[in-house]
Design an enzyme around this catalytic site. Structure first.
Site, PDB file in Angstrom:
ATOM      1  N   ASP B 306       0.848  -1.183   0.000  1.00  0.00           N
ATOM      2  CA  ASP B 306       0.000   0.000   0.000  1.00  0.00           C
ATOM      3  C   ASP B 306       0.883   1.232   0.000  1.00  0.00           C
ATOM      4  O   ASP B 306       1.905   1.260   0.682  1.00  0.00           O
ATOM      5  CB  ASP B 306      -0.880   0.004   1.251  1.00  0.00           C
ATOM      6  CG  ASP B 306      -2.145  -0.787   1.018  1.00  0.00           C
ATOM      7  OD1 ASP B 306      -2.640  -0.760  -0.127  1.00  0.00           O
ATOM      8  OD2 ASP B 306      -2.608  -1.438   1.964  1.00  0.00           O
ATOM      9  N   ASP B 343      -6.994  24.179  11.691  1.00  0.00           N
ATOM     10  CA  ASP B 343      -7.078  22.857  11.054  1.00  0.00           C
ATOM     11  C   ASP B 343      -6.051  21.945  11.703  1.00  0.00           C
ATOM     12  O   ASP B 343      -4.845  22.115  11.541  1.00  0.00           O
ATOM     13  CB  ASP B 343      -6.812  23.020   9.544  1.00  0.00           C
ATOM     14  CG  ASP B 343      -6.952  21.720   8.811  1.00  0.00           C
ATOM     15  OD1 ASP B 343      -7.181  20.681   9.467  1.00  0.00           O
ATOM     16  OD2 ASP B 343      -6.822  21.731   7.569  1.00  0.00           O
ATOM     17  N   SER B 383     -12.516  23.600   3.953  1.00  0.00           N
ATOM     18  CA  SER B 383     -12.552  24.189   5.297  1.00  0.00           C
ATOM     19  C   SER B 383     -11.938  25.581   5.198  1.00  0.00           C
ATOM     20  O   SER B 383     -11.416  25.972   4.146  1.00  0.00           O
ATOM     21  CB  SER B 383     -11.757  23.311   6.268  1.00  0.00           C
ATOM     22  OG  SER B 383     -10.401  23.305   5.898  1.00  0.00           O
TER      23      SER B 383
END
Lengths: 567, 698
Positions: B306, B343, B383
């Site tokens: 992965d 954030d 955002s």
């Protein structure tokens, strides 16, 4: 040893190596069913044969079917040959009026020729009619050789095919081996031999009156034709008792060279066929190189031992090498070379008496056979024999690269190892166990000509030669007794079929496997390293088993002679 | 990362019980598992019986026979000892695991609405039962969280003391029996009955109780058994040969020759090597469900890895601000930093950090700015902040451009300047798209920034390829292993990262289906595939792969489908697993080669000694110049027994693997174990002979 001797040996090696590629290329085309320059003659005939046999060249067989066909064919060949010998007195082509061959000898001879051994417990010119020689022995010379070649090709297909159920068609492989390879080459060779002075006649033996006025019967017959296949098919069964030491069976140095080359030709070329069929000729060359190393070492030892001669005779003031039992027209180098070639290649024809070799000179032929005739070997048998060693070598050492061992992309797993070990087991079983029984059986020991370790070597040589399907004899031993006729016959069958059946099982198992693509992690099998590994495994796994027997035979004899002891 | 407590090879706590176990393993039923050692035991028993008979009839010269017999039995005991030591290390680990498996009480939920619970013993739970586990409770058995979220201490199985979060749904829903809930509560559906839990299996595995012979081990056993048979023939025929020569060979000498010739070294160490291989994985915190899987790991041709977490760091980081024309970099950085202040995602933090590093824009306090944070939602896909009347947003390029097209631009459309803005913004949209595409091509992720409906530019979020990973892949390539990167990214991005990381191939926009497809394709080409995964949707691929490593943090389905579980949940470990598999096979091959190569020296020791009585000329073969025939035979058998003890550490540790390609690896090992195997016994037997004759033993 002389420079001249070595040049002769090198010329021989050179010719064999030069023949490998062209002959290998031609044979590959034949086995893959491609057109060759001989197809226009043989193809119609080939198709007719398949139609008669109810098979087709496109019909592939599972390994069990292949094995069943091979066994049935060999059984039939055995029965026909046995019957021919037993009834030869009443059959045509018998100008010398030979009587029926006894049952044990007929059994031994039939087994011997069906298994491509050609061990001869008889003198050809005094036992067999022309019909038996031609329709019996020569036919088996062809088809037993063709059987070996077919088997080798079947095993090669095991490596070259992937996820396949079948390994080819026995009848097709047998027919093609005979028709396209053995037959044309034999025709050319027969003509050459006839040209060189080898007899080829169906006429009666010739009576001659010697200078002293005595009458001498000179045996002749269809010699040249049998001689051709005897060498090419690594059969080795001589027309005459003296085999290729007889002037009619080996008249001069050129014929001698051609005979030696033809012993090796097909066996060596099969390594190239192998390489081509698995898609990498280097693989074939690596196998041939391993065989070559073992062969050269054998030649060096034998030539050295024979050239050095016998110290006991030197002590009498007679200088020079060992010429006992050798033909003057060949001399020491060509006799030594012939002995190594014929035992390396499961041929068994001789141009000198191996019994008369020095202890070490005679030991090399024994070792060659004990290794299972994998140095070039019998046609086909040599290739499948060495591939069995390859499986063992790859399995042992291949693990050391950290992968499940693979050869040519085929994983070597439990089944292959089991079958390879079964085949490996057959040689010590046949060679050692029967020798062990014979050397303590007074009636069997009575057959030997010499006492002490040399007598031991004679018996060891007989069973070794039979189990390896070689057929050469150490002389000395009187083999035509019920005990030897029957046990040698059994040993020949063990040596042939106990190797063939596992080899076919391996072929079937390998063909069914996927081919793993090679990567940097794959054990390279076309390098010098692999050659060294294979030679080491053949010597240690195949050879060491026989060290005790060799120590008590030729090695003890050699050391005794060196110490001035006789028996 | 703390590894499970490893036990050193020569620990007294293991050695002492192993000595006892070596004797216990003389039980014929246990010996019969190992054909070579079984044969040695049989001939040892045979010679012992003959020896007792000799004593009874009062034969002389029994001292020599006695010593041979003692060493024959030692050979068997040493083999048993090797196996016991290997098992002992596992047992020590199993014991410590077992201590954690204390008897627990479970809160079984009953009733229609499963609101009430009754206390039942943990061992009595059945598959499908629902239990409540609250802070401080031990989870009674393996299961799947169906409700709630809790922090769990899994130190019992992973050795890692930091708690992990387990919650219902998603890929972190599996819990393991024996681990402890530290805070909150969860409802767990039991998936394993008592006795077959993960912990039980783990104990059985490390103890070696479930050990079955692997395919390669079976094949090797066949080879060894075959060689044993060949040497039976080679030695059993000697008496008859000797009789012909007018001599005889005592049975005890024949037995000595036989035992030294058969491959006792590898025969004795074979099972120890297998157990040690499994054990090595366990100490790497990987549990293999079968020895077959470990062997397969050595054969792996293709590794599916992965991207996220394995090849790249889990988080992307801002690496560049790309403003559009008419906007300065600093202006963009300032807006981006403001939008990211609140954030807390790693990407957001990295933007703040980059702004500070590159443009010295200090971190500002949201409260003093009177700014309000607009969090990311799945609907808006962006955002930002609203500060001093202006709104700043950052997000996926499409989302931002959508926002530009609909939002504030529409409000401005009525004003005169609106048309100009519209035109400007359509030009800037084209520019934004161009930059975004460029970034994607280079393997990055573009994040657009907009202030009051006016696009400012794009932040380049970069996938950071792990340090040293490229070298690992080069190493794998030398091992002959192809690496394939699996990623959900688009092909363009994937290609760029693949090139940077140096993988051989990649699968972009991966779905469970095309992952499975890829594995099948590779396998059809005859290749063995390894992969790791954690999610339920990885389960089919894990099951299809030849080596499927499930992450311990993963779902129950994934853990069931794989044939290994990585307790640390570290996907990079796949590479080590492959090395351990290779090491296991190499150790077997090396010791087999060594064992067979030993035979040459043993022949040269025993054959002259054996035949000297009737063929004195054979003393020439005594190349080691051993003092007497008796001493030669005794030295060979002593060497044969001691070499087993000497090689136990190698068998347990394994032959070192070097990623140098098969050819040079083979050359190296052939020299060490092949050539070494030929030479070492010559030296060893000679040395033992000197000691034996100095002590006057023979």
């Amino acid at each position: 040893m002389t420079i001249n001797g070595w040049i002769q040996i090198l010329i021989f090696c050179g010719i064999v190596v030069l023949l490998v590629k062209p002959l290998g290329g031609y044979m590959t085309r034949v086995y893959q069913g491609e057109r060759t320059f001989l197809s226009f003659i043989f193809a119609p005939f080939e198709r007719l044969l398949y139609r008669l046999a109810g098979t087709s060249e496109n019909e592939d067989q599972h390994w069990t079917t292949y094995a069943a066909g091979m066994l049935a064919f060999n059984l039939l060949g055995f029965l026909v040959l046995y019957a021919l010998q037993r009834f030869q007195a009443g059959l045509p082509f018998n100008p010398a009026g030979m009587g029926a061959v006894g049952p044990e000898l007929a059994f031994n001879t039939a087994t011997s020729f069906v298994t491509n051994t050609n061990w001869q417990n008889y003198g050809g010119e005094s036992t067999m009619s022309y019909l038996v020689q031609m329709a019996g022995l020569t036919v088996q010379n062809f088809v037993s050789a063709a059987t070996g070649m077919a088997l080798a090709i079947a095993l090669v297909r095991g490596f070259s095919r992937a996820s396949a159920k079948s390994i080819g068609n026995f009848w097709v492989d047998l027919t093609r081996s005979t028709l396209y390879i053995l037959l044309p080459l034999c025709i050319v060779l027969t003509l050459f031999y006839v040209y060189s002075g080898v007899p080829q006649t169906l006429g009666a033996y010739i009576d001659a009156t010697t200078l002293e006025g005595a009458k001498q019967t000179i045996a002749v017959g269809p010699v040249a034709s049998q001689l051709a296949i005897k060498m090419l098919g690594t059969n080795g069964g001589g027309f005459f008792n003296a085999n290729s030491a007889h002037p009619f069976e080996n008249p001069d140095a050129l014929v001698n060279l051609v005979q030696m080359v033809t012993i090796f030709a097909i066996g060596a070329a099969l390594t190239n066929v192998f390489g081509r069929m698995v898609g990498n000729q280097r693989q074939g060359w690596a196998i041939l190189a391993s065989m070559g190393v073992l062969f050269i070492v054998g030649v060096i030892v034998t030539y050295w031992a024979e050239a050095a001669g016998n110290p006991l005779i030197h002590a009498l003031g007679i200088e020079g090498g060992n010429m006992e039992g050798k033909e003057v027209r060949f001399g020491i180098p060509l006799s030594a070379l012939f002995a190594v070639v014929t035992t390396a290649a499961s041929c068994g024809a001789v141009n000198a008496m191996h019994d008369s070799f020095t202890a070490l000179g005679g030991m090399i032929p024994i070792i060659n056979m004990e290794l299972g005739e994998v140095i070039i070997g019998g046609v086909g048998a040599g290739l499948y024999g060495i591939l069995i060693f390859v499986i063992i070598a790859i399995f042992v050492a291949g693990l050391m690269v950290g992968r499940t061992p693979e050869y040519l992309g085929k994983k070597i797993e439990g089944k292959e190892v089991k079958m390879a070990m079964l085949a490996m087991l057959c040689l010590p079983l046949a060679m050692l166990v029967f020798t062990a029984i014979s050397v303590v059986m007074p009636s069997a020991v009575a057959s030997i000509a010499n006492q002490g370790p040399h007598g031991f070597s004679e018996i060891l040589y007989a069973y070794t030669s039979a189990a390896a399907n070689n057929g050469s004899a150490f002389g000395g031993l009187t083999g035509n007794t019920p005990w030897y006729n029957i046990t040698l016959g059994i040993v020949m069958m063990m040596g042939r079929f106990m190797v063939i059946i596992p080899a076919l099982a391996i072929a079937g198992s390998l063909a069914a496997k996927k081919t793993v693509p090679a990567s940097a992690g794959t054990f390279p099998t076309d390098s010098g390293l692999f050659v060294g590994l294979l030679v080491g495994v053949i010597l240690i796994v195949g050879g060491l088993t026989f060290l005790p027997a060799l120590a008590l035979g030729p090695i003890a004899e050699h050391l005794a002679i060196a110490a001035g002891q006789t028996f | 990362m703390s590894k499970m407590k490893s036990v050193s090879i020569m620990d007294a706590a293991i050695i002492v019980p192993a000595i006892g176990a070596a004797f216990k393993k003389l039980d014929p039923r246990s010996l019969a598992r190992n054909p070579v050692m079984f044969v040695v035991a049989v001939v040892s028993a045979l010679t012992t019986v003959l020896f007792l008979k000799d004593i009874a009839v009062g034969n002389s010269n029994l001292g020599f026979s006695f010593q041979i017999i003692i060493w024959l039995w030692f050979t068997v005991l040493f083999a048993n000892f090797a196996e016991a030591v290997a098992e002992g290390r596992g047992k020590a680990q199993a014991d410590s695991l077992r201590r954690t498996r204390t008897e627990t009480q479970a809160k079984l939920l009953t009733g229609e609405d499963r609101a009430k619970f009754v206390m039942v013993p943990g061992a009595g739970l059945k598959v499908g039962d629902l239990v409540l586990v609250e802070a401080g409770d031990i989870i009674p058995s393996d299961g799947e969280v169906v409700e709630g979220v809790a922090s769990v201490n899994e130190a019992a199985i992973t050795g890692e003391s930091a708690p992990v979060i387990r919650e219902s749904g998603g890929d972190r829903s599996a819990v393991t029996g024996g681990t402890q809930v530290l805070s909150d509560w969860i409802k767990v559906r039991i998936t394993a009955a008592a006795g077959s839990t993960f912990l039980d299996r783990m104990i059985a595995l490390v103890e070696g109780a479930e050990r079955q012979k692997t395919p390669n081990e079976i094949a090797l056993n066949i080879l060894l058994a075959g060689m044993t048979l060949i040497f039976v023939l080679a030695t059993a025929t000697i008496p008859s040969f000797a009789t012909y020569a007018g001599g005889s060979v005592p049975v005890v000498v024949l037995v000595a020759l036989f035992v030294t010739l058969i491959p006792t070294t590898i025969g004795a160490l074979l099972s120890a090597i297998g157990i040690a291989g499994m054990d090595r994985l366990v100490r790497f915190n990987v549990l293999a469900m079968s020895g077959r899987a470990v062997e397969a790991a050595g054969d792996v041709d293709t590794l599916l890895l992965d991207k996220t977490g394995t090849i790249t760091l889990g988080n992307r980081q801002a690496s560049e601000f790309r403003p559009i024309k008419g906007v300065t970099e600093k202006e963009l950085a300032d807006a981006a930093q403001l939008a990211s202040l609140a954030d807390e995602t790693p990407e957001g933090r990295s933007i703040v950090v980059l702004a500070k590093e590159k443009y010295a824009i200090r971190e500002r306090d949201m409260r003093t700015l009177h700014a309000s944070f607009v969090p990311f939602t799945a609907q808006t896909r962006m955002s930002g902040v609203d500060v001093e009347g202006s709104s700043i947003r950052k997000g996926a390029v499409d989302a931002i451009l959508d926002h530009v097209a609909k939002g504030p631009a529409a409000a401005l459309a009525s004003s005169a300047s609106g048309v100009a803005t519209m035109q400007a913004s359509s030009a800037s949209i084209v520019e934004i798209r161009a930059i975004a595409e460029e970034i994607a091509k280079s393997g990055g992720t573009p994040l657009a920034v907009v202030r009051d409906g006016r696009p400012l530019g794009v932040i380049h979020l970069k996938d950071i390829v792990k340090g040293g990973i490229k070298e690992r892949f080069t190493e794998l390539r030398r091992m002959g292993i192809r690496t394939v990167m699996i990623t959900g990214d688009n092909p363009m991005t994937a290609a760029a990262i693949a090139a940077e990381a140096g993988v051989d191939d990649f699968l972009a926009q991966a779905t469970p289906e095309n992952k499975l497809q890829l594995i099948r394709e590779e396998q059809a080409k005859g290749k063995l595939v390894a992969m790791c995964g954690d999610g339920t949707n990885d389960a089919p691929a894990l099951a299809q792969a030849d080596v499927g490593v499930a992450m311990n943090t993963g779902t129950v389905a994934a853990r069931e489908a794989g044939n290994m579980v990585d307790l640390d949940s570290d996907p990079t470990k796949l590479i080590e697993i492959v090395e351990i598999g290779k090491q296991l096979l190499m150790t077997r091959g090396a010791l087999t080669t060594f064992s067979i190569a030993n035979d040459i020296a043993k022949y040269f020791a025993i054959i002259p000694a054996m035949f000297l009585a009737f063929y004195p000329q054979l003393k020439v073969l005594n190349v080691m110049n051993l003092s007497t025939p008796q001493s030669a035979i005794l030295s060979a058998i002593i060497f044969n027994a001691l070499i087993i003890i000497a090689l136990i550490p190698l068998a347990l540790r394994g032959v070192k693997y070097h990623a140098v390609g098969a050819a040079s690896l083979l050359r190296r090992n052939l020299i060490i174990y092949g050539l070494g195997g030929i030479i070492v016994p010559f030296i060893g037997i000679k040395a033992i002979d000197m000691v034996v004759s100095a002590l006057g033993l023979a």
